[in-house]
Design a protein around this motif. Structure first.
Motif, mmCIF file in Angstrom:
data_model
loop_
_atom_site.group_PDB
_atom_site.id
_atom_site.type_symbol
_atom_site.label_atom_id
_atom_site.label_comp_id
_atom_site.label_asym_id
_atom_site.label_seq_id
_atom_site.Cartn_x
_atom_site.Cartn_y
_atom_site.Cartn_z
ATOM 1 N N GLN A 206 0.824 -1.194 0.000
ATOM 2 C CA GLN A 206 0.000 0.000 0.000
ATOM 3 C C GLN A 206 0.868 1.258 0.000
ATOM 4 O O GLN A 206 0.581 2.227 -0.713
ATOM 5 N N VAL A 207 1.936 1.250 0.805
ATOM 6 C CA VAL A 207 2.865 2.381 0.799
ATOM 7 C C VAL A 207 3.487 2.530 -0.582
ATOM 8 O O VAL A 207 3.575 3.638 -1.135
ATOM 9 N N GLU A 208 3.921 1.415 -1.150
ATOM 10 C CA GLU A 208 4.531 1.446 -2.480
ATOM 11 C C GLU A 208 3.554 1.992 -3.513
ATOM 12 O O GLU A 208 3.914 2.803 -4.379
ATOM 13 N N ASP A 209 2.309 1.573 -3.424
ATOM 14 C CA ASP A 209 1.304 1.996 -4.396
ATOM 15 C C ASP A 209 1.052 3.497 -4.323
ATOM 16 O O ASP A 209 1.040 4.182 -5.357
ATOM 17 N N CYS A 210 0.877 4.029 -3.132
ATOM 18 C CA CYS A 210 0.558 5.459 -3.025
ATOM 19 C C CYS A 210 1.747 6.318 -3.460
ATOM 20 O O CYS A 210 1.570 7.360 -4.091
ATOM 21 N N ARG A 213 2.182 5.998 -7.415
ATOM 22 C CA ARG A 213 1.126 6.708 -8.147
ATOM 23 C C ARG A 213 1.479 8.182 -8.307
ATOM 24 O O ARG A 213 1.295 8.766 -9.381
ATOM 25 N N LEU A 214 1.973 8.785 -7.227
ATOM 26 C CA LEU A 214 2.373 10.190 -7.307
ATOM 27 C C LEU A 214 3.581 10.366 -8.223
ATOM 28 O O LEU A 214 3.610 11.274 -9.064
ATOM 29 N N LEU A 215 4.569 9.513 -8.077
ATOM 30 C CA LEU A 215 5.789 9.656 -8.869
ATOM 31 C C LEU A 215 5.509 9.537 -10.361
ATOM 32 O O LEU A 215 6.031 10.314 -11.168
ATOM 33 N N LEU A 216 4.706 8.569 -10.732
ATOM 34 C CA LEU A 216 4.481 8.298 -12.152
ATOM 35 C C LEU A 216 3.543 9.299 -12.802
ATOM 36 O O LEU A 216 3.474 9.372 -14.036
ATOM 37 N N ARG A 217 2.851 10.095 -11.995
ATOM 38 C CA ARG A 217 1.913 11.061 -12.557
ATOM 39 C C ARG A 217 2.368 12.512 -12.385
ATOM 40 O O ARG A 217 1.657 13.430 -12.776
ATOM 41 N N VAL A 218 3.542 12.710 -11.833
ATOM 42 C CA VAL A 218 3.952 14.061 -11.469
ATOM 43 C C VAL A 218 3.982 14.993 -12.669
ATOM 44 O O VAL A 218 3.585 16.166 -12.570
ATOM 45 N N TRP A 239 -6.995 18.847 -11.304
ATOM 46 C CA TRP A 239 -6.811 19.281 -9.910
ATOM 47 C C TRP A 239 -7.398 18.250 -8.959
ATOM 48 O O TRP A 239 -6.800 17.936 -7.921
ATOM 49 N N GLN A 240 -8.572 17.736 -9.288
ATOM 50 C CA GLN A 240 -9.195 16.717 -8.439
ATOM 51 C C GLN A 240 -8.327 15.472 -8.358
ATOM 52 O O GLN A 240 -8.207 14.846 -7.296
ATOM 53 N N GLU A 241 -7.695 15.108 -9.489
ATOM 54 C CA GLU A 241 -6.803 13.945 -9.500
ATOM 55 C C GLU A 241 -5.611 14.168 -8.569
ATOM 56 O O GLU A 241 -5.245 13.282 -7.789
ATOM 57 N N LEU A 242 -5.026 15.368 -8.628
ATOM 58 C CA LEU A 242 -3.883 15.677 -7.767
ATOM 59 C C LEU A 242 -4.281 15.611 -6.296
ATOM 60 O O LEU A 242 -3.598 14.969 -5.476
ATOM 61 N N HIS A 243 -5.370 16.263 -5.951
ATOM 62 C CA HIS A 243 -5.801 16.256 -4.550
ATOM 63 C C HIS A 243 -6.213 14.855 -4.097
ATOM 64 O O HIS A 243 -6.003 14.483 -2.929
ATOM 65 N N GLY A 244 -6.752 14.070 -5.018
ATOM 66 C CA GLY A 244 -7.100 12.695 -4.678
ATOM 67 C C GLY A 244 -5.867 11.866 -4.340
ATOM 68 O O GLY A 244 -5.873 11.083 -3.387
ATOM 69 N N LEU A 245 -4.795 12.050 -5.107
ATOM 70 C CA LEU A 245 -3.556 11.337 -4.829
ATOM 71 C C LEU A 245 -2.945 11.777 -3.503
ATOM 72 O O LEU A 245 -2.410 10.957 -2.743
ATOM 73 N N MET A 246 -3.027 13.074 -3.212
ATOM 74 C CA MET A 246 -2.494 13.569 -1.949
ATOM 75 C C MET A 246 -3.304 13.029 -0.769
ATOM 76 O O MET A 246 -2.736 12.682 0.275
ATOM 77 N N ASN A 247 -4.607 12.946 -0.942
ATOM 78 C CA ASN A 247 -5.445 12.394 0.127
ATOM 79 C C ASN A 247 -5.144 10.906 0.341
ATOM 80 O O ASN A 247 -5.121 10.425 1.484
#
Length: 512
Positions: A206-210, A213-218, A239-247
């Protein structure tokens, strides 16, 4: 003669048209040299300069290579209204980052998306050069990267090694795609170092996934900085996608931080101070006080620093390890030479190449250095900026611009390296090389996979230790060869790091 109001109208329209077209006509004649910037292509406003925001580094690199061939070792392109300067010269990089290190140690103003992902620059990589950056870097260096603290994690490395060997051992004599196993092992190790606990596979995944996801979409979020206010309407879904990844990241990392905080409090309330415990990176963050704001870090800022710690030691290390192993498979004679060196140091029948053995293996060190030279995980270091307008090679480096250093091109420079695209570890052996090679570039820069100067990656020593330790044990425990009829493909692809386009597939068997 008096003009009527209607007579003024054509004049006003004409003036407006001229005002609108003037930047475009000026651009036709405007070149960076007209402001004493390093040379480069003409500056076209609007779409002509913002296009760089939509390019990945893999798309930019061949364009920049052509620009350097045309204009020289230092060139200027415009990203939006800001000049971005690219340096491909070892000498100029040394002059800027080492000889004038303090002047070139700042960061350019971040993109809007970067501010969101870094809690408004509350981490080492993105902080401006100043007290906050010094606090974070000094804390990481003292608490996690001091040699004594690095040694204290030897048991953790041994545990992760056995996790990795067990996973690889499930494919004896069969085909294995190694990158997933390397990534998982590095996350096991860095999560333990960060949060002080051995998590089960589900939690690690789960840590690896979160994080990934951020790294590959930056790069998807760079466009959010073009017109920030308008973008919040037009690019609402992004913007919603970015905030969703941060959440999502907060949901995964916050419980680990809270659990560690609770553990520390309970530990201090008992006789724990007299007992040995594993120190974790997050422990050092709970009582840090921001020097300019005179307050402790909030949870979001602690998450940002933990995320930076995880990213800094997982993706880059696993990527570098895969590239090195790809060359071990592609060139069996190098693998055999390394195995024979290990065999001369480690007792027959030993299951592990211990960390103390590594210092007696110059060829191992040469293989790791050659891997970092030939296949640096990052082809650029993070952009630098100057604290005040500066001069380099007779050109102006403006405070509001960025200056970038082309890591891969420096490592492949035929003026510095003979046959640079060959994988030849022997180039690091002999007088003045091997153990004597200065990866920090303090005297001269021949390659800079970790950057150099004041912004050099603080974890470069830990990264090299991990590469040497895991590489030595992979060669000691298994024999690696290419899948029948399948030559090793070294084609590159950009993700967060520059990875193998076709991940390494190998046949492994117990060591001979």
């Amino acid at each position: 003669m008096e003009w009527s109001s209607s007579g003024w109208f054509p004049v006003v329209i004409a003036l407006c048209v001229v005002a609108l077209l003037k930047p475009l006509f000026d651009a036709v004649f405007f070149t960076p040299q007209s402001k004493n910037l390093p040379p480069g292509p003409r500056f076209f406003p609007f779409l002509g300069n913002y296009r760089w925001l939509f390019l990945s580094f893999s798309q930019m690199e061949p364009i920049l290579k052509d620009l350097h061939a045309k204009y020289g070792p230092i060139v200027t392109v415009f990203v939006g209204k800001s000049p971005a300067i690219f340096v491909a010269s070892h000498e100029l990089a040394h002059r800027a980052l080492v000889q004038n290190g303090a002047s070139f140690a700042d960061r350019p103003p971040p993109l809007v998306s970067s501010r969101v992902m870094s809690s408004n620059q509350k981490n080492i990589n993105t902080s401006f050069y100043g007290p906050t950056w010094r606090l974070f870097r000094r804390n990481l260096t003292a608490e996690m990267l001091h040699p004594s603290r690095m040694r204290s994690f030897s048991k953790s490395r041994r545990w992760v090694l056995e996790v990795l060997m067990k996973r690889l051992g499930e494919h004896p004599g069969g085909e294995v795609v190694v990158v997933e196993h390397f990534q998982y092992a590095m996350f096991c190790l860095l999560v333990l170092m960060c949060f002080g606990d051995r998590l089960d596979e589900k939690a690690i995944r789960q840590v690896e996934d979160c994080q990934r996801r951020l790294l590959l979409r930056v790069n998807r979020f760079n466009v959010l900085g073009v017109w920030p206010r308008l973008g919040k309407v037009i690019l609402r879904k992004r913007w919603q996608e970015l905030h969703g990844l941060m959440n999502y990241q907060r949901e995964v990392l916050s419980p680990l931080i809270e659990a560690r905080s609770k553990f520390i409090q309970e530990y201090r309330q008992t006789d724990g101070e007299q007992q040995e415990r594993t120190v974790a990176y997050v422990d050092s963050l709970f009582n840090l006080e921001l020097p300019e704001e005179k307050r402790k870090l909030n949870e979001e800022e602690i998450i940002t620093l933990c995320s930076e710690f995880l990213n800094g030691g997982t993706d880059t290390t696993s990527t570098a390890l895969q590239w090195i192993m790809a060359n071990m498979v592609k060139y069996p004679h190098i693998q055999e030479k390394l195995y024979q060196e290990i065999r001369g140091v480690v007792a027959a029948g030993s299951e592990e190449v211990e960390e103390d053995h590594l210092q007696s293996m110059p060829y191992l060190k040469a293989v790791v250095l050659e891997g970092l030279r030939r296949h640096p995980p990052g082809h650029f270091v993070l952009p630098h900026a100057v604290t005040e307008d500066a001069e380099l090679n007779g050109y102006k480096i403006p405070k509001k611009g960025s200056i970038n250093f082309m890591v891969a091109q420096m490592g492949w420079d035929p003026k510095v390296w003979e046959d640079p695209m060959e994988f030849r570890p022997e180039r690091f052996l002999g007088e003045g090389r091997g153990d004597g090679f200065d990866i920090t570039g303090s005297k001269e820069i021949r390659m800079m996979p970790f950057g150099v100067g004041r912004r050099i990656c603080p974890g470069f020593g830990l990264a090299i230790l991990h590469l040497e330790y895991f590489l030595a044990n992979l060669i000691w425990r298994f024999h690696w060869k290419a899948v029948d009829g399948d030559d090793v493909d070294l084609t590159e692809k950009l993700e967060f790091t520059v990875v193998m386009k076709n991940p390494l597939r190998a046949l492994i068997s117990p060591s001979r």
